[in-house]
Motif scaffolding. Sequence first.
Motif, PDB file in Angstrom:
ATOM      1  N   GLU A   1       0.829  -1.208   0.000  1.00 60.54           N
ATOM      2  CA  GLU A   1       0.000   0.000   0.000  1.00 60.54           C
ATOM      3  C   GLU A   1       0.865   1.259   0.000  1.00 60.54           C
ATOM      4  O   GLU A   1       0.630   2.180  -0.779  1.00 60.54           O
ATOM      5  CB  GLU A   1      -0.891  -0.015   1.240  1.00 60.54           C
ATOM      6  N   SER A   2       1.874   1.264   0.881  1.00 60.39           N
ATOM      7  CA  SER A   2       2.760   2.430   0.964  1.00 60.39           C
ATOM      8  C   SER A   2       3.502   2.627  -0.357  1.00 60.39           C
ATOM      9  O   SER A   2       3.704   3.750  -0.805  1.00 60.39           O
ATOM     10  CB  SER A   2       3.781   2.246   2.086  1.00 60.39           C
ATOM     11  N   MET A   3       3.878   1.523  -0.964  1.00 63.52           N
ATOM     12  CA  MET A   3       4.608   1.619  -2.233  1.00 63.52           C
ATOM     13  C   MET A   3       3.696   2.182  -3.326  1.00 63.52           C
ATOM     14  O   MET A   3       4.114   2.996  -4.146  1.00 63.52           O
ATOM     15  CB  MET A   3       5.140   0.244  -2.627  1.00 63.52           C
ATOM     16  N   LYS A   4       2.462   1.726  -3.312  1.00 61.36           N
ATOM     17  CA  LYS A   4       1.502   2.238  -4.299  1.00 61.36           C
ATOM     18  C   LYS A   4       1.289   3.729  -4.098  1.00 61.36           C
ATOM     19  O   LYS A   4       1.170   4.490  -5.064  1.00 61.36           O
ATOM     20  CB  LYS A   4       0.186   1.472  -4.193  1.00 61.36           C
TER      21      LYS A   4
ATOM     22  N   ASN B   1      10.555  -3.509  -7.567  1.00 63.28           N
ATOM     23  CA  ASN B   1      10.437  -4.383  -6.386  1.00 63.28           C
ATOM     24  C   ASN B   1       9.017  -4.829  -6.054  1.00 63.28           C
ATOM     25  O   ASN B   1       8.836  -5.861  -5.415  1.00 63.28           O
ATOM     26  CB  ASN B   1      11.031  -3.687  -5.161  1.00 63.28           C
ATOM     27  N   LEU B   2       8.048  -4.022  -6.466  1.00 65.25           N
ATOM     28  CA  LEU B   2       6.656  -4.327  -6.122  1.00 65.25           C
ATOM     29  C   LEU B   2       6.200  -5.706  -6.604  1.00 65.25           C
ATOM     30  O   LEU B   2       5.547  -6.428  -5.844  1.00 65.25           O
ATOM     31  CB  LEU B   2       5.746  -3.200  -6.652  1.00 65.25           C
ATOM     32  N   PRO B   3       6.530  -6.094  -7.828  1.00 68.78           N
ATOM     33  CA  PRO B   3       6.054  -7.403  -8.309  1.00 68.78           C
ATOM     34  C   PRO B   3       6.445  -8.570  -7.401  1.00 68.78           C
ATOM     35  O   PRO B   3       5.716  -9.555  -7.300  1.00 68.78           O
ATOM     36  CB  PRO B   3       6.744  -7.540  -9.678  1.00 68.78           C
ATOM     37  N   SER B   4       7.580  -8.463  -6.729  1.00 67.02           N
ATOM     38  CA  SER B   4       8.001  -9.576  -5.873  1.00 67.02           C
ATOM     39  C   SER B   4       7.123  -9.708  -4.635  1.00 67.02           C
ATOM     40  O   SER B   4       7.135 -10.730  -3.954  1.00 67.02           O
ATOM     41  CB  SER B   4       9.463  -9.406  -5.470  1.00 67.02           C
TER      42      SER B   4
END
Lengths: 264, 253
Positions: free
Chosen positions: B226-229, B248-251
């Motif tokens: 969520e924070s990354m989004k 990194n998100l996909p991992s």
Amino acid sequence: MKKILILLLFVTSIVSAQKKEFKYSLSGIKKIVLESGTRIVLTAGNTTELVLSDNANNHKTYERDEHKEKLKEDKRKGLTAIYPGGKDNTDGFGFSITKEGNVLYVTDLKSTYQRHGIKLVLPKTMNISANAGTLGSISLEGFTGEVEVATNVGRIEMKNVTGPITANTSVGKIDIDFDKVSQTSPITISSSVSEIDVALPADTKADIELRTQGTVYTNFDFDIPTKKGMPNVSGRKTINSKLNNGGVKIYIKSSMGNIYLRKK
Amino acid sequence: MKCNHIQNKLIGFLENSLSEVANSEVKEHLKSCTNCNKELEDVKSFLNILDNQKTEIPSNNLRDNFNKMLASEMANASPKVIPLKPQQDWKSYLKVAASIVIVIGAFLFGKHQSNITKIASVKNEHKEQVLALLENTSASKRILAVTNAEEFTKKDTKIIEALINRLFFDKNANVRSAAAETLAKFSSEIIVRDALIKALETDKNTTVQIELIQILAKIQEKRAIESMKKLLENEETPQYVKQQVELNLPSLL
């Protein structure tokens, strides 16, 4: 009458000199914390004082605007500049200098748009912490004390330093040329995007940790272990190596920029 | 009474072992008392019988036999005596040895015990040193402390709290990012994970942001998605930080 005239001349010369240069005694001061959003140039000198001066980029423009400047000065007569960031105690230089214990805080009160570079001469052994804000850059030379610098987009340039160094920038380029490497505490140089260029003496004893998603270029002998196992998902790669049987920790981290590690 | 008294002295009188006063007293009495004279005669005849009795002398054979028996007994007894002696020595040696062992053991135990406390105190001292160094005015020293903090276990909540404190409040970005890196080693602790997510939301320095993105992906913290989004949606986020998130998100998904 003549004596008075000479005295008057002397006083005015001092006053005019003060306009270009501000001095502050550094007795009992071990560390200087400098904050300014401009091009900061720090040089080591045989001095026990802090010598602060404007380091305007373009002298010609300065001369051309001299007339304008004079007009401005007339306007300011009898008025003092006040700033939201603190009280100017540097004779109109627009800096606030405060002493806390053995730390001297030098804070630029003027905005980046009105500063066109500053120059500071400091004792060689002084510990320095400089923050160049959002747009400023830092260039320093010849210090043997601890140096701590941070910029955002500005470039970081150091020459003839020994460390410990702690440098961080987001976008700015980093160039550091070590005279020798102090073994007292770790050296950390990090950037988000930009390249980092570090030159070390050939006989430097250090434990080096290099991390980047870019490429590392060096003429030091690195023992690179052959990697086995899981592939690195994030693309984060670390190279650890000892130089001359190891010594002080040197971290050089760039998220995306290349790292150049040169042997002197 | 008098007769009794005299009769008790009769043996002495006959053997001439009485004092002169007692002797004359007995003589006087014997002149007048027939009863006592009769007693005297009895004692005299009894003593005579004793005197005339022949003393039995043991034959020389007896002595020889006795000596023989003694010699044979001694010969019999001596083999028993010989093993007894060393046995006694062995026991006493054992006792001495045991006491030495006990003393040394006690000493070593005490030393070991003091070593344990010493190690503990050294470790504690070290901990205090690290905690103090974390507050040092020198950024390089703080980084040193942060990397030294790695050697502590997750039970050292004081250390972890101090590291989290550095992660949030240190003025130097390099210290914050070193703190994040060290904290990643304690990622089994929920407060550490929470702190890393929170730091990603609050830290404005891109170097620290990128470090946190990489760490959170590495420790597979799904709550960080969520924070990354949010970082991706935020217009202020620099392009290169967004790139890291995208990488990194996909991992985590």
